[in-house]
Design a protein around this motif. Structure first.
Motif, short mmCIF file in Angstrom:
data_model
loop_
_atom_site.label_atom_id
_atom_site.label_comp_id
_atom_site.label_asym_id
_atom_site.label_seq_id
_atom_site.Cartn_x
_atom_site.Cartn_y
_atom_site.Cartn_z
N LEU A 1 0.88 -1.19 0.00
CA LEU A 1 0.00 0.00 0.00
C LEU A 1 0.90 1.22 0.00
O LEU A 1 1.85 1.29 0.79
CB LEU A 1 -0.87 0.03 1.26
N LEU A 2 0.59 2.16 -0.87
CA LEU A 2 1.37 3.39 -0.95
C LEU A 2 0.48 4.57 -0.61
O LEU A 2 -0.52 4.83 -1.30
CB LEU A 2 1.93 3.53 -2.38
N VAL A 3 0.81 5.28 0.46
CA VAL A 3 0.06 6.50 0.82
C VAL A 3 0.94 7.69 0.47
O VAL A 3 2.08 7.78 0.93
CB VAL A 3 -0.35 6.48 2.31
N TRP A 4 0.37 8.60 -0.32
CA TRP A 4 1.15 9.72 -0.87
C TRP A 4 0.72 11.02 -0.20
O TRP A 4 -0.42 11.43 -0.31
CB TRP A 4 0.90 9.79 -2.39
N SER A 5 1.67 11.68 0.47
CA SER A 5 1.32 12.95 1.14
C SER A 5 2.48 13.93 1.01
O SER A 5 3.21 14.18 1.96
CB SER A 5 1.00 12.69 2.61
N THR A 6 2.64 14.46 -0.20
CA THR A 6 3.76 15.35 -0.46
C THR A 6 3.33 16.82 -0.60
O THR A 6 4.01 17.62 -1.22
CB THR A 6 4.55 14.92 -1.71
N GLY A 7 2.17 17.16 -0.02
CA GLY A 7 1.76 18.56 -0.02
C GLY A 7 0.69 18.89 -1.03
O GLY A 7 0.01 17.99 -1.56
N ASN A 8 0.55 20.20 -1.29
CA ASN A 8 -0.60 20.72 -2.06
C ASN A 8 -0.22 21.24 -3.44
O ASN A 8 0.91 21.64 -3.66
CB ASN A 8 -1.19 21.93 -1.32
N LYS A 9 -1.23 21.27 -4.30
CA LYS A 9 -1.10 22.02 -5.57
C LYS A 9 -2.44 22.73 -5.84
O LYS A 9 -3.49 22.29 -5.33
CB LYS A 9 -0.72 21.10 -6.72
N PRO A 10 -2.45 23.80 -6.63
CA PRO A 10 -3.70 24.52 -6.87
C PRO A 10 -4.72 23.67 -7.64
O PRO A 10 -4.35 22.85 -8.47
CB PRO A 10 -3.27 25.71 -7.73
N ARG A 11 -5.98 23.90 -7.33
CA ARG A 11 -7.05 23.20 -8.05
C ARG A 11 -7.21 23.77 -9.46
O ARG A 11 -6.73 24.88 -9.73
CB ARG A 11 -8.39 23.39 -7.31
N VAL A 12 -7.97 23.04 -10.27
CA VAL A 12 -8.21 23.48 -11.66
C VAL A 12 -8.85 24.87 -11.66
O VAL A 12 -8.46 25.76 -12.42
CB VAL A 12 -9.12 22.45 -12.38
N LEU A 13 -9.84 25.08 -10.77
CA LEU A 13 -10.53 26.38 -10.74
C LEU A 13 -9.54 27.50 -10.39
O LEU A 13 -9.56 28.57 -11.01
CB LEU A 13 -11.67 26.35 -9.70
N THR A 14 -8.68 27.23 -9.43
CA THR A 14 -7.69 28.23 -9.02
C THR A 14 -6.80 28.58 -10.22
O THR A 14 -6.51 29.75 -10.48
CB THR A 14 -6.85 27.66 -7.85
N GLN A 15 -6.39 27.56 -10.95
CA GLN A 15 -5.52 27.79 -12.11
C GLN A 15 -6.26 28.62 -13.17
O GLN A 15 -5.68 29.49 -13.80
CB GLN A 15 -5.08 26.47 -12.72
N LYS A 16 -7.58 28.35 -13.32
CA LYS A 16 -8.36 29.11 -14.32
C LYS A 16 -8.42 30.57 -13.93
O LYS A 16 -8.28 31.45 -14.77
CB LYS A 16 -9.80 28.55 -14.37
#
Ligand code: FAD
Ligand code: NAD
Length: 477
Positions: A290-305
């Motif tokens: 099992l691989l749990v990935w928690s390397t932080g955040n990125k902007p959502r699609v709406l934010t990018q728009k």
């Protein structure tokens, strides 16, 4: 039809995007009779994220850390509309947003998704006009576009993530117990890998190890010894926002608790059964079940728009705002707060989003009073001079009450397993670096209980903790 106040003044429409920390803090503090408030979010509940990592193992139930948004809005002074929908576009020039119903979108991840065959008019899409817009849509888990992560890893951000992780851990344990000891597949299934040594990764690994040590050991003593938990971090140490003494304490504890710390190990590629990482210039391959990935955040699609529509938005990490939380390029009508924004002085935390929400409520109330007085002055030709002077004084008082947002950092806490916690506190200007248990563990619990946004949540979380302590964690799916 535009709603109006009894004196004929039109009521302005305030649209709030999101039901997370920033939005809910705003909605709980704001006098909602002042605006025609519309809340839009694909999630019809608030999620208390600080305890999310306690849910996959059953230390706390998911239901105990969510609060229905309609219950929150029901406690508000004015009538507030809620649409279970996601904003899919914003037109800052026309002051309009385009929303799409999210009913049936099980992921609730804020990405564009179709609301299925719900037979809503116009496919569940509609335009909503606003006078003021508050963008508090949070962020999504980043993968840094590392090949294979999206397809193979599990995340730890939303309710659905925690549910999937829980099901997968329990499935892996049951599958492994079906296989003979020594079978390579059994070994692989019990290999739990967490990537990202930030607080999410550390708290999750710690909770998992607690479960193995305190519960699984009772039910499957032999199998529990075969479970291997590894924490992979690209940097030379974990929890880099904490003081070095607390980092050292945590790393020693995790190693003592048999969590395999793989530092200086940057994941480059993920396959179905293993990760490929670079460690001090060498390539290493680490298998996982099992691989749990928690390397932080990125902007959502709406934010990018939104960013792409305003030339003042020059940073790809998040929405740029001024000291009053006004969006650069649309200062007259759009505010943004929380994880969807980027500010070099603030870490994306609930603490920041919460304080921003409270600040914005005060600002919007002052703004309402300013506009109310201006309207009275503009629409009443026959006001006596005395009243005009009084109103002008009040106007300048309210205008000057709109001051810059000041963040007050109270400190950072993290649960690190074995009933121990670390705390980097800032109390009345003094710094306290604390580590250990059981006193600090109880302090950590009491702080999180205080932070819960409703009495119902507090009661349910307390009951879960007592339950787990007496009867053990609930490990049924
Ligand atoms: P969120 O709380 O993420 O809320 C965003 C909201 O916007 C959600 O309701 C979402 O459904 C909605 N939304 C998404 N897309 C759209 C759209 N297109 N249209 C409308 N609505 C949309 N911080 C701390 O300070 N202390 C902690 O102990 C802590 N623990 C954490 C543990 C975990 C596991 C995680 C993942 C985070 C933790 N954090 C903690 C960080 C904290 O949760 C975030 O900083 C905080 O949630 C940010 O608040 P927000 O309102 O900006 O975003
Ligand atoms: P984070 O950004 O805090 O940590 C991510 C970690 O992943 C970093 O240490 C980074 O070096 C590592 N990383 C990145 N790419 C990697 C790769 N390819 N291979 C290996 N390691 C890699 O992320 P988070 O822990 O998800 O937290 C997100 C936000 O939520 C942060 O602002 C955090 O402060 C907040 N949060 C706070 C708490 C708390 O206060 N207790 C708990 C959880 C989250």
């Amino acid at each position: 039809q535009t709603p109006t106040f009894p004196n004929g003044q039109p009521k302005k429409t305030l649209v709030v995007l999101g039901t997370g920390w920033g939005a809910v803090s705003l909605l709980q503090s704001l006098d909602t009779t002042m605006y025609n408030v519309v809340v839009i979010s694909p999630r019809n509940y608030f999620l208390f994220t600080p305890l999310l990592t306690s849910t996959p193992m059953g230390t706390v139930n998911l239901k105990s850390i969510v609060e229905p948004i309609r219950a929150i809005l029901g406690r508000s002074k004015g009538d507030v509309k809620f649409y279970e929908a996601q904003a899919i576009d914003v037109d800052p020039a026309q002051k309009k947003i385009l929303v799409r119903s999210a009913v049936g979108d099980k992921n609730n991840n804020g990405n564009e998704s179709i609301s299925g065959d719900l037979k809503l008019p116009d496919h569940g899409v509609k335009n909503i006009s606003y006078d003021y817009l508050v963008v508090s849509v949070g962020a999504e888990s980043t993968t840094f576009n590392i090949p294979g992560v999206q397809e193979n890893a599990y995340f730890m951000k939303e309710v659905t993530d925690a549910e999937r992780v829980r099901a997968r851990i329990l499935d892996n344990i049951e599958k492994a117990s079906f296989l003979p000891v020594g079978d390579t597949r059994r070994k692989q299934l019990l290999n739990f890998l967490v990537v990202g040594g930030g607080p999410t990764g550390v708290e999750f690994a710690a909770e998992l190890q607690d479960f193995v040590k305190q519960d699984l050991k009772k039910w499957l003593p032999e199998l529990s010894k075969e479970v291997k938990i590894s924490l992979v971090e690209a940097l030379p140490s974990i929890l880099n926002m904490f003081d070095q003494s607390l980092i050292d304490y945590t790393q020693t504890l995790l190693k003592h608790e048999n969590i395999d710390l793989k530092l200086n190990t940057m994941v480059k590629k993920v396959t179905k059964n293993s990760i490929v990482a670079s460690n001090e210039g060498k390539e290493v391959e680490i298998p996982y079940g099992l691989l749990v990935w928690s390397t932080g955040n990125k902007p959502r699609v709406l934010t990018q728009k939104i960013m792409s529509k305003l030339e003042e938005q020059t940073d790809r990490r998040g929405l740029l705002i001024n000291d009053n939380l006004q969006l650069l390029g649309a200062e007259d009508s759009i505010y943004a707060l929380g994880d969807c924004t980027f500010h070099p002085g603030f870490v994306p935390t609930a603490q920041v989003a919460y304080q921003e929400g409270r600040y914005l409520a005060k600002t919007l109330e002052a703004l309402f009073k300013v506009e109310q007085i201006k309207w009275e002055l503009d629409n009443n030709q026959e006001l006596p001079t005395k009243k005009i002077v009084r109103l002008q004084k009040e106007l300048s008082k309210h205008e000057s009450s709109i001051v810059a947002f000041q963040y007050s950092h109270m400190g950072t806490l993290a649960y690190i397993g074995s009933e121990k916690a670390i705390a980097d506190l800032n109390i009345a200007g003094s710094q306290y670096k604390l580590s250990g248990g059981p006193l600090l563990y109880w302090f950590w619990k009491s702080v999180y209980l205080t932070m819960c946004i409703s009495l119902r949540n507090r009661v349910m979380v307390t009951a879960d903790w007592i339950n787990a302590y007496i009867f053990g964690r609930d490990s049924s799916v």
